[in-house]
Design a protein around this motif. Structure first.
Motif, short mmCIF file in Angstrom:
data_model
loop_
_atom_site.label_atom_id
_atom_site.label_comp_id
_atom_site.label_asym_id
_atom_site.label_seq_id
_atom_site.Cartn_x
_atom_site.Cartn_y
_atom_site.Cartn_z
N TYR A 4 6.17 62.12 42.68
CA TYR A 4 7.07 61.90 41.54
C TYR A 4 6.33 62.21 40.24
CZ TYR A 4 9.88 59.39 44.96
OH TYR A 4 10.62 59.05 46.08
N ALA A 6 6.55 61.53 36.59
CA ALA A 6 7.28 60.55 35.79
C ALA A 6 6.82 60.56 34.34
CB ALA A 6 7.10 59.15 36.37
N ALA A 20 11.10 54.89 36.30
CA ALA A 20 9.67 55.17 36.30
C ALA A 20 8.88 53.89 36.55
CB ALA A 20 9.26 55.79 34.97
N LEU A 23 8.94 53.02 40.24
CA LEU A 23 8.06 53.90 41.01
C LEU A 23 6.59 53.53 40.83
CD1 LEU A 23 9.83 57.32 40.36
CD2 LEU A 23 9.61 56.17 42.57
N ALA A 27 3.97 52.52 43.74
CA ALA A 27 3.05 53.62 44.01
C ALA A 27 1.78 53.16 44.72
CB ALA A 27 2.70 54.32 42.70
N ILE A 30 -1.62 56.58 41.44
CA ILE A 30 -1.13 57.03 40.14
C ILE A 30 -2.16 57.98 39.55
CG2 ILE A 30 -0.50 56.35 37.79
CD1 ILE A 30 0.27 53.59 38.92
N VAL A 75 2.55 59.00 42.20
CA VAL A 75 3.20 59.20 40.91
C VAL A 75 2.24 59.99 40.03
CG1 VAL A 75 4.13 58.16 38.83
CG2 VAL A 75 4.58 57.11 41.05
#
Length: 235
Positions: A4, A6, A20, A23, A27, A30, A75
């Motif tokens: 993703y 974001a 966001a 997520l 996650a 990140i 993410v």
């Protein structure tokens, strides 16, 4: 699994979208641009965090691929909105080559956070019919077309270029005159935000006096005066 992309927004954590935020809470990994987003801003999220600042594209894609293939939720965090100077096209192209699915989650751009701080509408009937978003020419850009855009009835927004504020002001002033309203918003929406207003005649002096050299938005145009005819909407 998919990755993703974001948008983290302009800095104020309350401007992060609910999607966001959800997520990031879920996650496993990140990946964030440390030059734009501090790790402190991500402290409430339990995922492993990797600062991509200084990493090559291939290293980032390899990291994403390995994590996704391991079943991790990834993410890839972008400052502001991913579609505005987010450099996501080159990343998504590589992901497509490797057969990795991705989704893009929009975020609040610093453009809109800056307009909100100025309490300004960037488009106004008869004053500014559209918004031009660009950056000044430099090491990676041969031409910025400011002289082409300046005569048009638009609000000019410049990103990634506050270090060239004097050049921008002088070039636009050649067409619009030195009395054209101008503003610079540093760290829009953050606690250390600075809002500087003036005209093309003095905005560079004011910005340089504040020592602002990055992470700021330049906005130029008569819409900043908030004067214009009534819209049809409320006619």
């Amino acid at each position: 699994m998919k990755v993703y992309f974001a948008g983290f927004g302009p800095g104020d954590p309350e401007l992060l979208t609910l999607k966001a935020y959800g997520l990031l809470k879920e996650a496993d990994l990140i990946i964030y641009p440390g030059s734009l987003i501090s790790e402190d801003a991500l402290s409430e999220f339990e995922a492993e965090k990797v600062n991509s600042h200084g990493m090559k594209l291939e290293e980032i894609i390899d990291l994403i691929e390995n994590a996704v293939k391991s079943g991790k939720k990834v993410v890839r965090l972008q400052s502001g909105d991913p579609s505005i100077y987010g450099a996501i096209a080159e990343q998504t192209r590589e992901l497509e080559k490797r057969g990795i699915e991705y989704e893009i989650i929009p975020g609040v751009s610093s453009i809109f956070a800056s307009a909100a701080s100025l309490k300004a509408e960037l488009t106004m009937p008869g004053v500014a019919e559209f918004v031009f978003v660009g950056r000044p020419k430099g090491r990676t850009l041969d031409e910025d077309y400011l002289d082409v855009v300046a005569p048009l009835p638009c609000t000019i927004v410049i990103l990634l270029g506050v270090d060239k504020i004097r050049y921008v002001a002088e070039k636009v002033a050649e067409v619009r005159g030195k009395d054209e309203p101008a503003a610079v918003v540093y760290h829009a929406s953050r606690e250390d935000e600075k809002v500087i207003t003036g005209t093309l005649a003095d905005i560079a002096d004011k910005v340089e006096a504040e020592g602002i050299k990055r992470t700021a938005v330049i906005i130029i145009g008569k819409a900043l005066k908030k004067e214009g005819r009534r819209s049809v909407l409320y006619g």
